[in-house]
Design a protein around this motif. Structure first.
Motif, PDB file in Angstrom:
ATOM      1  N   GLY B 115       4.031   3.432   4.220  1.00 26.72           N
ATOM      2  CA  GLY B 115       4.513   4.624   3.907  1.00 26.72           C
ATOM      3  C   GLY B 115       3.600   5.283   2.859  1.00 26.72           C
ATOM      4  N   SER B 116       3.190   4.349   1.807  1.00 30.30           N
ATOM      5  CA  SER B 116       2.537   5.035   0.746  1.00 30.30           C
ATOM      6  C   SER B 116       1.116   5.169   1.106  1.00 30.30           C
ATOM      7  N   LEU B 117       0.496   4.195   1.914  1.00 32.85           N
ATOM      8  CA  LEU B 117      -0.669   4.535   2.157  1.00 32.85           C
ATOM      9  C   LEU B 117      -0.940   5.655   3.388  1.00 32.85           C
ATOM     10  N   CYS B 118      -0.059   5.681   4.084  1.00 31.85           N
ATOM     11  CA  CYS B 118      -0.287   6.744   5.393  1.00 31.85           C
ATOM     12  C   CYS B 118       0.010   8.167   4.609  1.00 31.85           C
ATOM     13  N   GLN B 119       0.745   8.345   3.755  1.00 32.92           N
ATOM     14  CA  GLN B 119       1.130   9.478   2.950  1.00 32.92           C
ATOM     15  C   GLN B 119      -0.096  10.057   2.349  1.00 32.92           C
ATOM     16  N   ALA B 120      -1.197   9.047   1.930  1.00 30.28           N
ATOM     17  CA  ALA B 120      -2.286   9.448   1.470  1.00 30.28           C
ATOM     18  C   ALA B 120      -2.506  10.579   0.347  1.00 30.28           C
ATOM     19  N   ASP B 121      -1.447  10.248  -0.523  1.00 34.31           N
ATOM     20  CA  ASP B 121      -1.425  11.228  -1.781  1.00 34.31           C
ATOM     21  C   ASP B 121      -2.492  10.730  -2.671  1.00 34.31           C
ATOM     22  N   PRO B 122      -3.327  11.914  -3.174  1.00 32.62           N
ATOM     23  CA  PRO B 122      -4.571  11.364  -3.809  1.00 32.62           C
ATOM     24  C   PRO B 122      -4.066  10.968  -5.212  1.00 32.62           C
ATOM     25  N   SER B 123      -2.723  10.721  -5.580  1.00 32.59           N
ATOM     26  CA  SER B 123      -2.230   9.959  -6.745  1.00 32.59           C
ATOM     27  C   SER B 123      -1.514   8.835  -6.525  1.00 32.59           C
ATOM     28  N   GLU B 124      -1.598   8.419  -5.341  1.00 31.21           N
ATOM     29  CA  GLU B 124      -0.904   7.292  -4.905  1.00 31.21           C
ATOM     30  C   GLU B 124      -1.588   5.992  -5.349  1.00 31.21           C
ATOM     31  N   ASP B 125      -0.711   5.183  -6.085  1.00 33.18           N
ATOM     32  CA  ASP B 125      -1.577   3.927  -6.891  1.00 33.18           C
ATOM     33  C   ASP B 125      -2.045   2.868  -5.764  1.00 33.18           C
TER      34      ASP B 125
END
Ligand code: FES
Ligand code: FES
Lengths: 157, 291
Positions: B115-125
């Motif tokens: 989910g974190s990778l797919c959200q692709a938030d530029p601030s995602e660790d």
């Protein structure tokens, strides 16, 4: 459109009709009347809505009620057993672990989970465990003491 | 009271079922895993899918396995599981460093790696951590499975190469001997998004850096990485001077934007300094001098 879900809450099975968009926190509070689970920031920050899902603490403002279908949920109402407070609850009584009480249900559920997995936690481990939950009253000192009190009870038991 | 707008709900019972449901709903559907990015966006009407395909029941996507030199992480693995996994810590401590500073323990119980990778938030660790170690994403669709290098996975803020009808199922990380890794983040307060962060993976040949990966978070780095810094490192001695040069290259290569977390100069400075710190720690770990 609603959908039918069956959720075991504090060991008791409930079947209900919910809209898919219903959040678990509102299902517990409004449909089951279990208002011990509080609801604050609505943004998965404050942690007052913390309940357990299959034994693991989650923030129920960010879980859909439909996701709890065929799973078990634990709320603060389920901590007490046979009229006897859980040692964590007793710890909050003994050590003045709450003032307004708004954060308390979530804090106690996380503390219970911590002690179930780590019966003798360090102060740092306790602070880390509750780090996703805000308390605007106590400054956390007495919450930590309350959990330590419960841990001592259980270790010496 | 914030509640998402109305949507249709589908509970997938297998990966194949999820693919079928995605085909049925088309581009109006969104996959929901832990929901800790999507549900808040739906509350704010920043996302308004017609249908949610819930993949929380897909136990087949919950695993962390090391076999034949490849670490495989199922997309439904929760953050807490990645953090608790000793095999991950042994081979890629960068993931434990990163997970320790992602949100808080309760959120980590629910949020997922995929989910974190797919959200692709530029601030995602995790995106930068996986970029640093040059991971491979496995995406499944109606036509079968394809693999995408993680450095081609994100195509912009909140955008990935996963097409409507497809599902990210696995992340693969090659495990090579002689290496280690680290992640360094500066946040305004515990559990916040990064002001900036950097991840480093190094492989040593004696005192020489044989290979290296540098990941950058929240500073506008293309695909969350800095090939310029990596070029400085490859074949160079593992010294403070090299780390400093790589830090300068990382700082120059990124394009931070000013926001409430800080001005451009500060973020650029952090990108460089955190690259240095991550490299220092990764090398110390590779030499067995630090846990
Ligand atoms: S109300 Fe759920 S985290 Fe604040
Ligand atoms: S006791 Fe008031 S918020 Fe914690």
């Amino acid at each position: 459109m609603t959908t039918r879900i069956t959720v075991t809450v504090n060991g008791e099975e409930h079947t209900a009709e919910v809209e898919p968009r219903t959040l678990l926190v509102h299902f517990l509070r409004d449909q089951l009347g279990l208002t011990g689970t509080h609801w604050g920031c609505d943004t998965s920050n404050c942690g007052v809505c913390t309940v357990t899902l299959d034994g693991t603490p989650v923030k129920s403002c960010t879980v859909l009620a439909v996701m709890a279908h065929n799973h078990s949920v634990g709320t603060v109402e389920g901590l007490e057993r046979d009229g006897k407070l859980d040692p964590v609850q007793q710890g909050f009584v003994e050590c003045h672990g709450l003032q307004c009480g708004f954060c308390t249900p979530g804090m106690m559920l996380t503390a219970r989970w911590l002690l179930d997995n780590n019966p003798d936690p360090s102060e740092t481990e306790i602070r880390e465990a509750i780090s996703g939950q805000s308390c605007r009253c106590t400054g956390y000192e007495n919450i930590v003491r309350s959990v330590q009190w419960a841990a001592r009870q259980e270790v010496t038991r | 009271m914030q509640v998402p707008a109305h949507f249709e709900y589908e509970r997938a019972t297998s990966v194949d079922h999820a693919i079928t449901l995605l085909a049925r709903w088309g581009s109006e559907a969104r996959v929901v895993a832990g929901g800790h990015s999507l549900i808040p966006m739906m509350k704010l009407r920043l996302a308004r899918p017609e249908a949610l395909i819930d993949i929380n029941e897909l136990a087949e996507l919950v695993y962390i396995r090391l076999a034949d030199g490849v670490l495989r992480v199922g997309a439904m693995t929760r953050h807490a599981e990645l953090l608790a996994n000793p095999v991950v810590g042994e081979h890629y401590p960068i993931f434990h460093d990163a997970e320790r500073v992602i949100a808080d323990p309760i959120v980590r119980n629910r949020g997922t790696v995929g989910g974190s990778l797919c959200q692709a938030d530029p601030s995602e660790d995790l995106s930068a951590a996986f970029a640093a170690v040059d991971a491979l994403a496995v995406v499944r669709g109606p036509g079968g499975e394809r693999t995408v290098p993680i450095r081609e996975f994100h195509i912009g803020p909140y955008e990935t190469v996963v097409e409507p009808g497809e599902l990210l199922t696995e992340i693969r990380v090659p495990v090579r001997p002689g290496g280690s890794s680290a992640y360094e983040k500066v946040e305004r307060r515990v559990g916040d998004w990064a002001v900036a962060a950097a991840g480093a993976a190094v492989w040593l040949d004696g005192d020489t850096i044989a290979d290296a990966g540098v990941g950058l978070t929240a500073v506008g780095a293309d695909h969350f990485c800095s090939p310029a810094a990596e070029a400085v490192l490859r074949g160079a001695p593992a010294t403070e001077e090299t780390f400093a040069a790589a830090g300068r290259a990382a700082a120059e290569s990124c394009r931070p934007s000013a926001d409430q977390r800080g001005p451009v100069d500060y973020k650029r400075h952090l990108a460089g300094e955190l690259t240095v710190r991550a490299l220092r720690r990764a090398v110390a770990r590779a030499r067995g001098q630090e846990a």
